[in-house]
Design an enzyme around this catalytic site. Structure first.
Site, mmCIF file in Angstrom:
data_model
loop_
_atom_site.group_PDB
_atom_site.id
_atom_site.type_symbol
_atom_site.label_atom_id
_atom_site.label_comp_id
_atom_site.label_asym_id
_atom_site.label_seq_id
_atom_site.Cartn_x
_atom_site.Cartn_y
_atom_site.Cartn_z
ATOM 1 N N ASP A 31 91.412 81.444 41.340
ATOM 2 C CA ASP A 31 90.300 82.133 42.002
ATOM 3 C C ASP A 31 89.053 81.911 41.152
ATOM 4 O O ASP A 31 89.114 81.228 40.128
ATOM 5 C CB ASP A 31 90.644 83.630 42.145
ATOM 6 C CG ASP A 31 89.969 84.276 43.350
ATOM 7 O OD1 ASP A 31 88.738 84.122 43.487
ATOM 8 O OD2 ASP A 31 90.663 84.930 44.139
ATOM 9 N N ASP A 79 93.019 89.381 49.778
ATOM 10 C CA ASP A 79 92.462 88.162 49.180
ATOM 11 C C ASP A 79 93.395 87.727 48.056
ATOM 12 O O ASP A 79 93.282 88.155 46.908
ATOM 13 C CB ASP A 79 91.048 88.418 48.662
ATOM 14 C CG ASP A 79 90.332 87.109 48.358
ATOM 15 O OD1 ASP A 79 90.938 86.033 48.549
ATOM 16 O OD2 ASP A 79 89.158 87.168 47.930
ATOM 17 N N ALA A 80 94.350 86.897 48.426
ATOM 18 C CA ALA A 80 95.479 86.583 47.544
ATOM 19 C C ALA A 80 95.555 85.095 47.217
ATOM 20 O O ALA A 80 96.167 84.706 46.237
ATOM 21 C CB ALA A 80 96.781 87.019 48.218
ATOM 22 N N LYS A 81 94.947 84.265 48.049
ATOM 23 C CA LYS A 81 94.886 82.812 47.831
ATOM 24 C C LYS A 81 96.265 82.232 47.527
ATOM 25 O O LYS A 81 96.432 81.454 46.608
ATOM 26 C CB LYS A 81 93.855 82.480 46.749
ATOM 27 C CG LYS A 81 92.446 82.954 47.147
ATOM 28 C CD LYS A 81 91.370 82.561 46.174
ATOM 29 C CE LYS A 81 89.972 82.924 46.660
ATOM 30 N NZ LYS A 81 89.673 84.368 46.680
ATOM 31 N N ARG A 82 97.253 82.626 48.347
ATOM 32 C CA ARG A 82 98.617 82.167 48.155
ATOM 33 C C ARG A 82 98.852 80.808 48.817
ATOM 34 O O ARG A 82 98.001 80.310 49.555
ATOM 35 C CB ARG A 82 99.593 83.195 48.735
ATOM 36 C CG ARG A 82 99.529 84.581 48.091
ATOM 37 C CD ARG A 82 99.858 84.552 46.617
ATOM 38 N NE ARG A 82 100.207 85.885 46.133
ATOM 39 C CZ ARG A 82 99.383 86.717 45.492
ATOM 40 N NH1 ARG A 82 98.136 86.370 45.248
ATOM 41 N NH2 ARG A 82 99.807 87.894 45.073
#
Lengths: 270, 270
Positions: B99, A94-97
């Site tokens: 996030d 879960d890195a949301k890159r």
């Protein structure tokens, strides 16, 4: 891991639970701080106690990066441990890159090759050429933010472009991207009432659903509106499971919380 | 570093150049691969050769994460080297993070505390509560994506909400966030014609402008529409400078490319 293998695992375990491994050293049992790698020691105990109750683990990279190189070592040990000991489990970085094309390729290498995750979360703001480099990895999955669980989702995601919300444009536009079959989407459990509309746009895709538990989302509502013929849901709980206790019994209590969710899921699966 | 200190440095050096340290082991001189840490060896040589010509360095985290723990060690050594040897230089972790609140706090700790960067880039899709945790660090700067340099910027950023483009909503909305004075914005040089409109919304903020050089953006146009009384621009070049040569003379050739841009900037500053 293929989507079929994930669906098969869900049917066998009667669970579509994802456990978020968001390790905060201030919240774990304090005796673990004496370990050489407290983060990994915590994760290993949680994983060993819960692997039969869930189908996915999702470490959020922020919680590892905050501890610098030691954090990255703990992340590497954690993904390697899952892949070696429980290879049937689906893993999510879960890195949301997301960045321009050549840079997104480097992120994809980081999470799909250097760390052998099955999937990574990405942010859609930079559009097609920021996401397609992830989709190019044909045996991997790319999980794109659509409608997130937080209050800030209403700042931009639900605003309307030509009478249709931004997150719906994100869903629709992404369907035409190269290798779109490798896409899954993040939809927050706190916004379950939006799921019927979302399923009209992407009937077949898997959804990663955070926000059940600590953030207040409801499992029944999510399933009512979000489930498809392949289940199509991964319900994530992080704090609600891993911090059930901060004493000696933390892993056992985490398993109890996970089991409660798994039993609710088994009932829904029927 | 305060904004005033950054402006002071720009005036002294007659430069508003930011050099992107995006190290790809396939592109650096191959003899460096014999070094214990080729990435740091490359960065150190580039930094020593160019520090008087630029006011900021911007490592993009993707290029370090792709090499796993060794990459993170190189990133840590790079930021420490800049902070120790050239503390006047503004440092940017180009990470494009974002996030939910408690998670963004962990990212802020990663880049502002564990790695002592002056600033970090963030993505706006998750809204206010995903960015404010970064802004809470009062002596640091948060650089939010507004209008990016890539083709995918036209997928969502330029679509209109109530007759106004998404990126303008991002700019306007963010002005009301807590500690908004710590915000800077990313605006791609390939979209210089948009800068006049952008300056109407955020006249005083610094803009980080990628896309000059390899991506085709034009320095004169960016300055014409984007400069304010405090200069208000950091023009980034990465590949165009650091890969000027892949031979023994790579640092010297990088300095020559940086100097050409710096001279152009000195002329514009008058």
């Amino acid at each position: 891991m293929t989507t079929n293998q994930l669906v098969e695992q869900i049917k066998q375990k009667k669970s579509f639970l994802c456990i978020g491994l968001d390790v905060d050293l201030n919240k774990i049992p304090q005796y673990l701080l004496k370990e050489a790698d407290p983060i990994f020691a915590f994760n290993k105990a949680i994983i060993d106690a819960t692997h039969h109750l869930c189908v996915a683990y999702k470490p959020n990279t922020a919680f590892y990066e905050a501890y610098g190189i030691k954090g990255w070592q703990a992340l590497e040990k954690t993904i390697n441990y899952i892949n070696e000991k429980y290879p049937e489990i689906f893993t999510i970085a879960d890195a949301k890159r997301g960045d321009i094309g050549n840079t997104s390729t480097m992120y994809a290498k980081a999470f799909f090759e250097d760390l052998a995750f099955d999937s990574v979360t990405v942010a859609p703001y930079m559009g097609k050429d920021s996401v397609e480099p992830f989709l190019a990895f044909s045996d991997k999955h790319t999980i794109m933010l659509a409608l997130t669980s937080n209050a800030g989702a209403f700042d931009f995601q639900t605003k309307e472009i030509d009478g249709k919300e931004v997150y719906k444009h994100v869903l629709e536009t992404s369907k035409s991207w190269k290798n779109a079959q490798n896409l899954m989407y993040v939809v927050g459990a706190t916004k379950a009432e939006y799921l019927a509309d979302i399923r009209n746009i992407i009937p077949d895709s898997f959804l990663l659903v955070p926000g059940v538990g600590a953030q207040g989302g409801n499992l029944q509502d999510v399933c009512k509106y979000g489930m498809n013929d392949n289940v199509g849901l991964l319900i994530n709980s992080s704090r609600g499971i891993i911090y059930a206790s901060n004493q000696d019994d933390f892993a056992q209590m985490a398993a109890r919380k996970a089991e409660a969710l798994q039993k609710e899921m088994a009932l829904i699966l029927g």
